[in-house]
Design a protein around this motif. Structure first.
Motif: not given
Length: 507
Positions: A222-223, A249, A251, A270-272, A274, A310
């Motif tokens: 989760s982001e 997300e 991290k 990855l969704n975001h 980065c 992605y």
């Protein structure tokens, strides 16, 4: 699906074949989440009917009494199907119990203490007492009576695969307590899949830390969360952990990959965004939770598979600095890498960086079998050397940068001027002998004539039939159909060759 159809046919041959096929079909009866409600009720009744088989255990006597009152028409089954089950899905089990209990088939009695929760608990008691070799557990039953973990100690201790689903819809105190209860019993889990964890759950971290031989850990993130506790316990499993994947997300603390020297497979989807915008920013300080920061500090000497992609095209303009990947590749030992699939956009790199990157793969990965890479003609000579050095390559994914490819004119012998594409000629002439799958994304400058010439050269070089997929050219699909059909008939292309949409997904 085809295997299940065949096994269902085996049931009808004779009793011996039926006895052989039934255990395979009942290994995971909860595998189909799209099963119709009436079939879920039927499945629940069949499982309950196994309690009618001759047995003296207290649990079966108890269930027989319940069924005699509430499902009096239930028949004795041919086999003890429950004993065949190896894979359990608590969500599906709870759903089928509720469907049966609230149906017209279930006879309710006045002042009856028995409810749907009681039925769920009795189903689990059946599993606990009569499934000798459970393997996997999907979706932990957070509302299960705690005494079942005590009486089911042997059952739960044999679980080797666990799928966890924990969004915020669940009471977090209950979730934490359940994982802590399980961790006291389940210490032989080798594979954990975590989906939708919205918190850095202390109970899950405790469960991870208690495993004796955890080999695989996969997580959808989760982001909003940095999973400090969970990642810490993942690192505590460094002596056994060989497969690790993060999705969503992502991290991660910068020390995520520290000590994971036995890791063989690392997958990041990855969704975001980065990455960074331009190569001039490569040396900028990355945030402590940036995945690139974690990768740049990593040392994975036994890595065999590395995948970075992605989930969508939003991040296309973002740059993944090649020097981080080069370091990761060059620090592997004994030519360990067998698969590299990295989503790096070469169009925004200086040519010197690209040359160095390709040369690193060529030098440190001579035994590579699967390679996913972007291509543009400025790396033609380096790519040619890579094909010569990596002579065990079996599967190649090429994503073409959207810029013209070098084409050379020639006379086709009939007075017509034609063009061939240098990269396609190179693939036909210099591809390693084991290569049998070729995926080409965005081959916008490869005409059907180029493709025809390529396949003719492939045939003339007496290569094995090629599984070819053209991805991202659906708008001109019809122009290439006749080429595919012709070479499939000649057994130059495999029958599974195809023209697809816009994605390399599921390759």
């Amino acid at each position: 699906k085809e295997i299940h159809t065949t096994l269902f046919s085996c049931l009808l041959v004779n009793r011996q074949w039926c006895e052989l096929a039934a255990p395979f079909l009942w290994k995971n009866p909860f595998i189909n989440p799209n099963l119709r409600n009436k079939n879920k009720k039927l499945l629940c009744k069949i499982i309950l009917s196994c309690s009618l088989l001759k047995d003296t255990t207290v649990i079966k006597k108890h269930i027989k009494k319940i069924l005699a009152n509430s499902l009096p028409k239930l028949k004795i089954p041919l086999f003890d199907y429950v004993s065949y089950i190896r894979c359990f899905n608590s969500t599906e089990i709870e759903m089928m119990a509720h469907l049966l209990f609230t149906s017209e088939e279930w006879i309710h009695h006045k002042d009856d203490y028995y409810d749907a929760h009681s039925l769920i608990n009795d189903l689990w008691k059946l599993f606990i007492y009569h499934c000798s070799s459970p393997i996997s557990f999907k979706n932990v039953p957070f509302k299960l009576d705690t005494n079942l973990f005590v009486i089911g100690k042997t059952f739960f201790s044999r679980i080797t695969e666990l799928d966890c689903d924990n969004s915020e819809k669940y009471d977090q105190e209950l979730v934490t307590a359940t994982y802590k209860n399980i961790s006291k019993i389940c210490r032989n889990i080798q594979k954990i899949n975590v989906d939708r964890f919205d918190r850095d759950n202390e109970g899950l971290a405790y469960l991870i830390s208690n495993q004796k031989n955890l080999k695989e850990f996969h997580m959808v993130m989760s982001e909003r969360v940095i999973y400090t506790n969970i990642v810490k316990e993942i690192r505590s499993q460094s002596n056994s952990l060989t497969h690790l994947s993060f999705k969503g997300e992502v991290k991660l603390p910068k020390d995520t990959f520290e000590s994971l020297i036995h890791l063989k497979s690392l997958s990041l989807k990855l969704n975001h965004e980065c990455g960074i915008r331009h190569h001039k920013e490569e040396n900028e300080v990355l945030s402590s939770t940036n995945i690139l920061r974690a990768l740049s500090d990593s040392f994975l000497p036994n890595l065999e598979n590395f995948y970075l992609k992605y989930n969508n095209d939003v991040s296309v303009p973002w740059l993944q600095p090649l020097h981080i990947f080069q370091k990761l590749i060059s620090t592997t030992r004994n030519n360990s890498l067998r698969k590299i699939d990295i989503d790096s956009k070469f169009s925004i790199y200086p040519d010197t960086h690209i040359h160095s990157y390709i040369q690193t793969i060529s030098t440190f990965c001579p035994l590579i079998e699967f390679l996913g890479i972007c291509y543009k003609d400025t790396i033609y000579e380096d790519f040619e050397q890579l094909l010569l050095n990596c002579d065990r390559l079996k599967i190649l994914k090429l994503e073409f940068i959207k810029e013209p490819l070098i084409q050379i004119e020639y006379d086709d012998g009939e007075g017509n001027r034609r063009k061939y594409t240098k990269i396609m000629e190179l693939l036909a002439d210099q591809s390693p002998d084991p290569l049998f799958k070729l995926y080409l994304k965005n081959p916008l400058f490869i005409t059907k004539y180029n493709l025809w010439d390529f396949l003719d050269m492939w045939k003339n070089n007496e290569r094995i039939p090629l599984h070819l997929e053209l991805v991202g050219m659906i708008e001109v699909k019809e122009d290439y159909d006749e080429v595919f059909e012709n070479f499939v008939r000649k057994n130059i292309l495999s029958k599974y060759s195809t023209i697809k949409g816009k994605s390399f997904e599921n390759i």
